[in-house]
Design a protein around this motif. Structure first.
Motif: not given
Length: 118
Positions: A62-75
Motif C-alpha cells: 500500500l505504501n509503495l503505491h502511494g497510500f497513507c494511513r489515516m487516523e480513524g477519527d478523520a473519517l
C-alpha cells in the motif's frame, strides 16, 4: 504494480469480502485487520489474491503505491449504518485501518493509472 492495484480495486468493491470496504464515500479504503488476514491474506493456491501472506507485506505494498494511513477519527463522514455494522461485528473484525490515496477513489477508476509505485 498495476496488478496489485487492480486486485485491490476488485476486492474493495466486492461484496464477497467482509474485511475490506470503501469508507468516507469512496475516498478511502477501510481494512478490518484481523478478518482481512484470514479472509484475504490467508488464501492459498488458486484462490490466493496477493503475493504476500503477511499484513506487514500488504501494508508495505500500500505504501509503495502511494497510500497513507489515516487516523480513524478523520473519517467523520462515515455513515451511521457503517458505524453500526462495525460496532455489531466488533472483535471479529479486529482493528480498523484506514488508508487513503488521492488517485484511488471509488467513483473515479480512471485515476488508477496515476498511482505510482515507488
Amino acid at each position: 504494480a498495476r496488478l496489485f492495484l487492480q486486485k485491490l480495486w476488485e476486492i474493495v468493491g466486492s461484496h464477497r469480502f467482509q474485511s475490506i470496504w470503501w469508507g468516507d464515500d469512496g475516498n478511502c479504503v477501510v481494512i478490518a485487520e484481523k478478518l482481512f488476514r484470514k479472509e484475504v491474506l490467508g488464501r492459498r493456491g488458486p484462490l490466493k489474491i496477493f503475493e504476500t501472506e503477511s499484513m506487514r507485506g500488504f501494508i508495505l505494498q500500500l505504501n509503495l503505491h502511494g497510500f497513507c494511513r489515516m487516523e480513524g477519527d478523520a473519517l467523520v463522514s462515515a455513515s451511521i449504518e457503517e458505524l453500526q455494522a462495525v460496532a455489531a461485528a466488533g472483535s471479529a473484525l479486529g482493528k480498523l485501518l484506514f488508508y487513503y490515496n488521492p488517485f484511488f477513489q471509488r467513483d473515479y477508476p480512471n485515476l488508477l493509472r496515476m498511482c505510482t509505485q515507488g
